[in-house]
Motif scaffolding. Sequence first.
Motif, PDB file in Angstrom:
ATOM      1  N   VAL A 236       0.857  -1.183   0.000  1.00  0.00           N
ATOM      2  CA  VAL A 236       0.000   0.000   0.000  1.00  0.00           C
ATOM      3  C   VAL A 236       0.896   1.237   0.000  1.00  0.00           C
ATOM      4  CG1 VAL A 236      -1.822  -1.226   1.220  1.00  0.00           C
ATOM      5  CG2 VAL A 236      -0.103   0.040   2.526  1.00  0.00           C
ATOM      6  N   PRO A 237       0.368   2.406  -0.356  1.00  0.00           N
ATOM      7  CA  PRO A 237       1.195   3.622  -0.351  1.00  0.00           C
ATOM      8  C   PRO A 237       1.805   3.890   1.022  1.00  0.00           C
ATOM      9  CG  PRO A 237      -0.822   4.004  -1.571  1.00  0.00           C
ATOM     10  CD  PRO A 237      -0.977   2.657  -0.917  1.00  0.00           C
ATOM     11  N   ALA A 238       3.049   4.294   1.022  1.00  0.00           N
ATOM     12  CA  ALA A 238       3.767   4.549   2.274  1.00  0.00           C
ATOM     13  C   ALA A 238       3.337   5.870   2.890  1.00  0.00           C
ATOM     14  CB  ALA A 238       5.271   4.575   2.008  1.00  0.00           C
ATOM     15  N   PRO A 239       3.277   5.932   4.208  1.00  0.00           N
ATOM     16  CA  PRO A 239       2.961   7.198   4.875  1.00  0.00           C
ATOM     17  C   PRO A 239       4.160   8.137   4.823  1.00  0.00           C
ATOM     18  CG  PRO A 239       3.523   5.550   6.498  1.00  0.00           C
ATOM     19  CD  PRO A 239       3.532   4.844   5.168  1.00  0.00           C
ATOM     20  N   ALA A 240       3.930   9.395   5.097  1.00  0.00           N
ATOM     21  CA  ALA A 240       5.005  10.391   5.119  1.00  0.00           C
ATOM     22  C   ALA A 240       5.061  11.033   6.500  1.00  0.00           C
ATOM     23  CB  ALA A 240       4.766  11.449   4.050  1.00  0.00           C
ATOM     24  N   GLY A 241       6.245  11.519   6.856  1.00  0.00           N
ATOM     25  CA  GLY A 241       6.406  12.198   8.127  1.00  0.00           C
ATOM     26  C   GLY A 241       7.656  11.750   8.850  1.00  0.00           C
ATOM     27  N   GLU A 242       7.848  12.275  10.041  1.00  0.00           N
ATOM     28  CA  GLU A 242       9.003  11.890  10.851  1.00  0.00           C
ATOM     29  C   GLU A 242       8.613  10.733  11.745  1.00  0.00           C
ATOM     30  OE1 GLU A 242      11.191  14.054  14.420  1.00  0.00           O
ATOM     31  OE2 GLU A 242      11.755  14.987  12.505  1.00  0.00           O
ATOM     32  N   MET A 243       9.414   9.672  11.691  1.00  0.00           N
ATOM     33  CA  MET A 243       9.085   8.477  12.471  1.00  0.00           C
ATOM     34  C   MET A 243      10.342   7.667  12.748  1.00  0.00           C
ATOM     35  SD  MET A 243       7.275   6.237   9.421  1.00  0.00           S
ATOM     36  CE  MET A 243       6.325   7.663   8.825  1.00  0.00           C
ATOM     37  N   ASP A 244      10.216   6.723  13.672  1.00  0.00           N
ATOM     38  CA  ASP A 244      11.315   5.794  13.918  1.00  0.00           C
ATOM     39  C   ASP A 244      11.405   4.816  12.750  1.00  0.00           C
ATOM     40  OD1 ASP A 244      11.698   7.047  16.311  1.00  0.00           O
ATOM     41  OD2 ASP A 244      10.748   5.491  17.529  1.00  0.00           O
ATOM     42  N   VAL A 245      12.632   4.521  12.333  1.00  0.00           N
ATOM     43  CA  VAL A 245      12.864   3.624  11.204  1.00  0.00           C
ATOM     44  C   VAL A 245      13.799   2.511  11.645  1.00  0.00           C
ATOM     45  CG1 VAL A 245      13.888   3.413   8.902  1.00  0.00           C
ATOM     46  CG2 VAL A 245      12.493   5.411   9.465  1.00  0.00           C
ATOM     47  N   VAL A 246      13.435   1.292  11.307  1.00  0.00           N
ATOM     48  CA  VAL A 246      14.299   0.137  11.535  1.00  0.00           C
ATOM     49  C   VAL A 246      14.822  -0.322  10.181  1.00  0.00           C
ATOM     50  CG1 VAL A 246      14.463  -2.236  12.375  1.00  0.00           C
ATOM     51  CG2 VAL A 246      13.035  -0.573  13.601  1.00  0.00           C
ATOM     52  N   LEU A 247      16.134  -0.420  10.059  1.00  0.00           N
ATOM     53  CA  LEU A 247      16.762  -0.922   8.840  1.00  0.00           C
ATOM     54  C   LEU A 247      17.110  -2.388   9.029  1.00  0.00           C
ATOM     55  CD1 LEU A 247      19.277   1.968   7.994  1.00  0.00           C
ATOM     56  CD2 LEU A 247      16.906   1.707   7.249  1.00  0.00           C
ATOM     57  N   GLY A 248      16.816  -3.208   8.030  1.00  0.00           N
ATOM     58  CA  GLY A 248      17.153  -4.617   8.100  1.00  0.00           C
ATOM     59  C   GLY A 248      18.640  -4.857   7.911  1.00  0.00           C
ATOM     60  N   PRO A 249      19.110  -6.090   8.158  1.00  0.00           N
ATOM     61  CA  PRO A 249      20.526  -6.405   8.025  1.00  0.00           C
ATOM     62  C   PRO A 249      20.924  -6.629   6.568  1.00  0.00           C
ATOM     63  CG  PRO A 249      19.321  -8.368   8.648  1.00  0.00           C
ATOM     64  CD  PRO A 249      18.313  -7.249   8.621  1.00  0.00           C
ATOM     65  N   GLY A 250      22.229  -6.497   6.274  1.00  0.00           N
ATOM     66  CA  GLY A 250      22.736  -6.816   4.949  1.00  0.00           C
ATOM     67  C   GLY A 250      22.719  -5.662   3.991  1.00  0.00           C
ATOM     68  N   TRP A 251      21.951  -5.810   2.893  1.00  0.00           N
ATOM     69  CA  TRP A 251      21.961  -4.833   1.810  1.00  0.00           C
ATOM     70  C   TRP A 251      21.610  -3.405   2.226  1.00  0.00           C
ATOM     71  CZ3 TRP A 251      24.208  -3.861  -2.460  1.00  0.00           C
ATOM     72  CH2 TRP A 251      23.692  -2.912  -3.351  1.00  0.00           C
ATOM     73  N   PRO A 252      20.760  -3.160   3.232  1.00  0.00           N
ATOM     74  CA  PRO A 252      20.534  -1.779   3.659  1.00  0.00           C
ATOM     75  C   PRO A 252      21.806  -1.044   4.057  1.00  0.00           C
ATOM     76  CG  PRO A 252      18.775  -3.148   4.505  1.00  0.00           C
ATOM     77  CD  PRO A 252      19.781  -4.085   3.881  1.00  0.00           C
ATOM     78  N   GLY A 253      22.912  -1.780   4.232  1.00  0.00           N
ATOM     79  CA  GLY A 253      24.199  -1.127   4.444  1.00  0.00           C
ATOM     80  C   GLY A 253      24.619  -0.249   3.283  1.00  0.00           C
ATOM     81  N   LEU A 381       8.624   2.534  10.460  1.00  0.00           N
ATOM     82  CA  LEU A 381       8.858   1.885   9.173  1.00  0.00           C
ATOM     83  C   LEU A 381       9.992   0.880   9.315  1.00  0.00           C
ATOM     84  CD1 LEU A 381       7.966   2.226   6.082  1.00  0.00           C
ATOM     85  CD2 LEU A 381      10.152   3.438   5.824  1.00  0.00           C
ATOM     86  N   TYR A 382       9.801  -0.289   8.703  1.00  0.00           N
ATOM     87  CA  TYR A 382      10.851  -1.312   8.644  1.00  0.00           C
ATOM     88  C   TYR A 382      11.311  -1.396   7.199  1.00  0.00           C
ATOM     89  CZ  TYR A 382      13.056  -5.952   9.063  1.00  0.00           C
ATOM     90  OH  TYR A 382      13.932  -7.015   9.038  1.00  0.00           O
ATOM     91  N   ALA A 383      12.515  -0.915   6.918  1.00  0.00           N
ATOM     92  CA  ALA A 383      13.063  -0.892   5.558  1.00  0.00           C
ATOM     93  C   ALA A 383      14.055  -2.027   5.396  1.00  0.00           C
ATOM     94  CB  ALA A 383      13.726   0.448   5.276  1.00  0.00           C
ATOM     95  N   VAL A 384      13.761  -2.941   4.480  1.00  0.00           N
ATOM     96  CA  VAL A 384      14.548  -4.162   4.324  1.00  0.00           C
ATOM     97  C   VAL A 384      15.495  -4.086   3.135  1.00  0.00           C
ATOM     98  CG1 VAL A 384      14.425  -6.671   4.111  1.00  0.00           C
ATOM     99  CG2 VAL A 384      12.629  -5.439   5.316  1.00  0.00           C
ATOM    100  N   ASN A 385      15.071  -3.401   2.068  1.00  0.00           N
ATOM    101  CA  ASN A 385      15.890  -3.293   0.864  1.00  0.00           C
ATOM    102  C   ASN A 385      15.785  -1.900   0.275  1.00  0.00           C
ATOM    103  OD1 ASN A 385      17.288  -5.824   0.042  1.00  0.00           O
ATOM    104  ND2 ASN A 385      15.222  -6.687   0.206  1.00  0.00           N
TER     105      ASN A 385
END
Length: 477
Positions: A236-253, A381-385
Amino acid sequence: MSELKITDDIFFNQTDLSQDSIQRIVNDSIGHCDDGELFIEYRQSEAFGFDDSRLKTATFDSSQGFGLRGIVGETRAYAHASELSETSIKRAAETVKALKSGQQALAPNNPARTNAKLYSDENPILDMEFSDKVKLLQDIDSYARSKDPKIQQVSASLSASWQAVQIIRANGHRTADIRPLVRLNISVVVADGDKMEAGGTGLGGRMGYASYIDTNKWQSQVDEAFRLAMVNLEAVPAPAGEMDVVLGPGWPGVMLHEAVGHGLEGDFNRKETSTFTNMIGKRVASPGVTVIDDGTIPDRRGSITIDDEGTPSRRNVLIEDGILVGYMQDRQNARLMGVSETGNGRRESYAHHPMPRMTNTYMLGGKEEPEEIIKSVKNGLYAVNFSGGQVDIVSGKFVFAASEAYLIEDGKITSPVKGATLIGNGPEAMNKISMIGNDMKLDDGVGTCGKDGQGVPVGVGQPTLKMNGITVGGTAV
């Protein structure tokens, strides 16, 4: 057989080039300089593209050439040609000799011979017959199409290169390296009604094809590409704004590589154009954040036994427990900054001069369980890639597009979202890291880094990370 013996056979024993004559030319052309080298290269490469259930492209190429460089102070002269002959090297030498030293140059130090063999010198192109490579791509296509009727298109590519280099200095010091590189990429397109989405994966490294023809390995890549496509279909469309973000391991580096790594390269800091200039010994990230650039990991895509100036690669600590402790250096910038070279002088080919570049850049893991990091987020938000991004080295500002991301609601991962971008400033974002996972992971071996028009293979990695108060650009209305 040693790399020097292998490259001697390629460049001298099977050609009209005389090692003694070439050494005299190098001595005469750059012996008066602060530094410099003759870089000679031979490369074979091949690529196969499979699409619409048939082989679309199959290419093979071989190239050779040299680059002759002289350095005096901050000035360099560079001449190169694709013809490996005494005549062409002499012609280049006349150009480089025009670089005059205003004072007696000090004899440059030779690179140490402390390098370890990190990968095979076997040519991966010779690993498999042409027909077996095509069959592998056919098998990938058939397996993917059998998974689900929603799959509308399958694309797969297989590529390899074998690079032999030798570096000759004015005092007779010679070093050499043999570098294999392979890569497999898979992409699928799925459809549900009139809605279509794609998913793709890849893997690679400095090894032969044999490592990638294991059925379980390539099937898992197809499964992952299909999974990503289906996730995007449901997003679904992503929300906008300031929020806590979790980056997944690996490629998000890759975000660490772009938003922080480039700013820690020596040339930007010597010229004082990096946001990290004059920050050695100062806090640039949250406590617990340790960033490494390591070119010594066996078989990794970004690894190099020696860099393109002949310096052995190293494991370089850049940020330690949040404190900036070092930059990545080639020989010229290290000398001008009064520090040691770090084995990061890299070039795309003989037609390019070397400069400070990353190898495998990653953040060390912490103590937190990834599940606990997710549970700590109320809404985020949980960003994996990531699919790509842009960074301004001077200001540190970045924009990154997430190719796979999910909402976090009440400490749980929920709906997949699309159109999410992370917006911020590298140093500021590094100070917003509040939790570091214990699951550090390197990427699967697909990274290519661009700088000043040159591309080189690199690796990235990190553990799961929580970053507080990151600006997210979204498409939800």
